[in-house]
Design an enzyme around this catalytic site. Sequence first.
Site: not given
Ligand code: CAA
Length: 250
Positions: A63, A108, A111, A131
């Site tokens: 998400a 998500g 999921e 999360e």
């Molecule tokens: N939401 C919003 N933006 C996201 C995102 C997310 N879940 N995942 C990645 N992005 C964005 C980053 O912020 C980045 O944007 P900017 O260039 O504007 O900074 C872009 O995508 C590229 O990502 P990274 O620079 O972070 O790429 P990376 O290769 O260094 O890392 C990654 C990749 C490990 C996937 C890292 O992006 C990350 O940890 N993302 C979050 C993953 C996460 O925690 N997901 C769970 C979300 S909570 C959820 O889903 C709740 C639920 O159950 C409903």
Amino acid sequence: MSVVVDRQDAVAVVTIDRQEALNALDVETLTELRDRLRELAEDYAARVVVLTGAGDRAFVAGADIKYMGSLEPAEAKEWGALGHEAARLLEDMPKPTVAAINGFALGGGCELALGCDLRYASSNARLGQPEIDLGIVPGWGGTQRLARVCGLGVAKELVLTGRQVDAEEAFRIGLVNAVADPVLEHALEVAGRLAARSPVALRVAKRLLNLSPGALEREAEEFGDLFASEDAKEGLAAFAEKRPPRFVGR
Ligand code: CAA
């Protein structure tokens, strides 16, 4: 258009395309996905649905964390309900659904894949429910479906620690059915075989396999409640600000 549906005979391929955020789902993209899935559930000509992400880095990185940073509990509940509906459509629509996991499937994203009947992963895939690192919990069915697919012990480890697994481990723990490159090609081959089976028998088989109790509504409720906590606000803000979170326990 961030969700594209492409027909390949009786197989509908749904591609989530928001590559600048690794296909993370914001309201617009998730609403579009939900709407396309609703249509496909009713569409008799589509016998199998394949779900994938655009590009070669991500299926869905979760998400949209930046969007969630400002949500109040009531809004978070609506957001949770929207994700639940998309995952439930994948799980309940009267035809097989197949996830072609072409990279990150986190939060998500994992999921949605868990909502699908079958999951295939590319060798560069990474899956998990991270999360907890954001001060929240899975909110689109992960606590229930991960336990159902992989067993309670595995689900507890992955949800409580937030540890992500690579494709090989995902296969070993039963989170994906196989690892294959290119994964979409493999998923389409399986989908083609399913499309040649009796839609009536598939529908009944799927319905019977899905007969098991769950607590999905409870999860949706508590996911929303957590957004009142300081820790959730801190965890979500820390991601956007690219710094480690400081959790205080309330
Ligand atoms: N939401 C919003 N933006 C996201 C995102 C997310 N879940 N995942 C990645 N992005 C964005 C980053 O912020 C980045 O944007 P900017 O260039 O504007 O900074 C872009 O995508 C590229 O990502 P990274 O620079 O972070 O790429 P990376 O290769 O260094 O890392 C990654 C990749 C490990 C996937 C890292 O992006 C990350 O940890 N993302 C979050 C993953 C996460 O925690 N997901 C769970 C979300 S909570 C959820 O889903 C709740 C639920 O159950 C409903």
